[in-house]
Design a protein around this motif. Structure first.
Motif, PDB file in Angstrom:
ATOM      1  N   GLU A 228       0.852  -1.176   0.000  1.00 39.01           N
ATOM      2  CA  GLU A 228       0.000   0.000   0.000  1.00 39.01           C
ATOM      3  C   GLU A 228       0.891   1.229   0.000  1.00 39.01           C
ATOM      4  OE1 GLU A 228      -2.168  -0.259   3.649  1.00 39.01           O
ATOM      5  OE2 GLU A 228      -3.381  -1.954   2.991  1.00 39.01           O
ATOM      6  N   VAL A 229       0.273   2.376  -0.253  1.00 40.95           N
ATOM      7  CA  VAL A 229       1.001   3.633  -0.144  1.00 40.95           C
ATOM      8  C   VAL A 229       0.265   4.469   0.897  1.00 40.95           C
ATOM      9  CG1 VAL A 229       1.766   5.711  -1.353  1.00 40.95           C
ATOM     10  CG2 VAL A 229       1.740   3.505  -2.535  1.00 40.95           C
ATOM     11  N   PRO A 230       0.906   4.803   1.992  1.00 40.17           N
ATOM     12  CA  PRO A 230       2.246   4.375   2.415  1.00 40.17           C
ATOM     13  C   PRO A 230       2.244   2.906   2.809  1.00 40.17           C
ATOM     14  CG  PRO A 230       1.184   5.602   4.175  1.00 40.17           C
ATOM     15  CD  PRO A 230       0.251   5.647   3.001  1.00 40.17           C
ATOM     16  N   PRO A 231       3.415   2.272   2.780  1.00 41.42           N
ATOM     17  CA  PRO A 231       3.493   0.854   3.110  1.00 41.42           C
ATOM     18  C   PRO A 231       3.022   0.597   4.541  1.00 41.42           C
ATOM     19  CG  PRO A 231       5.615   1.667   2.332  1.00 41.42           C
ATOM     20  CD  PRO A 231       4.711   2.828   2.461  1.00 41.42           C
ATOM     21  N   ARG A 232       2.346  -0.513   4.727  1.00 36.66           N
ATOM     22  CA  ARG A 232       1.883  -0.920   6.057  1.00 36.66           C
ATOM     23  C   ARG A 232       2.596  -2.216   6.415  1.00 36.66           C
ATOM     24  NH1 ARG A 232      -3.441  -3.779   7.530  1.00 36.66           N
ATOM     25  NH2 ARG A 232      -3.702  -3.748   5.289  1.00 36.66           N
TER      26      ARG A 232
END
Length: 118
Positions: A75-79
């Motif tokens: 995802e953006v931002p990375p999770r």
């Protein structure tokens, strides 16, 4: 460099445990993850005295030792989420006992004051 746990002698299995759990932060991290999955930032807020670099290092070691699972979501931002493995959950009772003992020690014993221990 850490000793491989399988190289520790049978007569002292506590050395194996200390190789995996030793250090200031590992048990504290595991305790925070006991109720369930947390993200990196949540762990950092739960343990404000640990630096992000040290948290990353300790989580990597716990993952390598099979106690923590790291899940990355694209995802953006990375999770990124961390959760305990079944092997880590076998420590639940031990961590609870250590927590109880630590509270007792903190509240009862003062360094250099052996007379307070009852």
């Amino acid at each position: 460099m850490r000793t491989r746990t399988e190289e520790n002698p049978d007569y002292c299995a506590i050395e194996s445990a200390m190789e995996v759990l030793g250090g200031r932060w590992k048990l504290a991290i595991l305790k925070q993850l006991t109720p369930g999955t947390l993200r990196f930032g949540e762990l950092g807020r739960a343990l404000p005295a640990i630096t992000p670099r040290m948290l990353t290092r300790q989580l990597r070691e716990l993952e390598t030792d099979g106690l923590v699972t790291r899940t990355v979501y694209r995802e953006v931002p990375p999770r990124v989420e961390y959760t305990l493995t079944d092997a880590a959950h076998r420590l639940d009772a031990i961590m609870s006992q250590l927590d109880t003992w630590g509270r007792w020690y903190r509240d009862t014993v003062r360094p250099g004051d052996a007379e307070r221990v009852t």
